[in-house]
Design a protein around this motif. Sequence first.
Motif, PDB file in Angstrom:
ATOM      1  N   UNK A   1       1.128  -1.149  -0.494  1.00  0.00           N
ATOM      2  CA  UNK A   1       0.469   0.202  -0.013  1.00  0.00           C
ATOM      3  C   UNK A   1       1.224   1.015  -0.002  1.00  0.00           C
ATOM      4  N   UNK A   2       0.771   1.905  -0.769  1.00  0.00           N
ATOM      5  CA  UNK A   2       1.192   2.721  -1.327  1.00  0.00           C
ATOM      6  C   UNK A   2       0.679   4.709  -0.217  1.00  0.00           C
ATOM      7  N   UNK A   3       1.205   5.619   0.050  1.00  0.00           N
ATOM      8  CA  UNK A   3       0.374   6.496   0.989  1.00  0.00           C
ATOM      9  C   UNK A   3       1.159   8.582   0.001  1.00  0.00           C
ATOM     10  N   UNK A   4       0.858   8.724  -0.723  1.00  0.00           N
ATOM     11  CA  UNK A   4       1.010  10.242  -0.798  1.00  0.00           C
ATOM     12  C   UNK A   4       0.316  11.587   0.307  1.00  0.00           C
ATOM     13  N   UNK A   5       1.614  12.821  -0.194  1.00  0.00           N
ATOM     14  CA  UNK A   5       1.159  13.443   0.692  1.00  0.00           C
ATOM     15  C   UNK A   5       1.064  14.467  -0.626  1.00  0.00           C
ATOM     16  N   UNK A   6       0.139  15.712  -0.231  1.00  0.00           N
ATOM     17  CA  UNK A   6      -0.077  17.304  -0.860  1.00  0.00           C
ATOM     18  C   UNK A   6      -0.354  18.023   0.161  1.00  0.00           C
ATOM     19  N   UNK A   7       0.230  19.378  -0.379  1.00  0.00           N
ATOM     20  CA  UNK A   7       0.211  20.631   0.392  1.00  0.00           C
ATOM     21  C   UNK A   7      -1.179  20.803   0.891  1.00  0.00           C
TER      22      UNK A   7
END
Length: 65
Positions: A1-7
């Motif tokens: 499972x991958x996660x992504x961060x955004x501002x």
Amino acid sequence: MSYSFRPAVTAEAKPLIGLYSESGGGKTYSALLLAKGFAGDMTKVGMIETESGRGEVFADDPLVG
């Protein structure tokens, strides 16, 4: 499972506030102070009176304005 961060982005979210207390607990007074805080000036605040004039008690309150 991958996660992504955004501002984080500021949004125009409208507050949804509920006040609950027993009779005489300060709901009307608290609501007026919240309205003053959101509006910045009590000349921009309107109140729909449904409690037989109970809100008018605060008409001359120095903190509410």
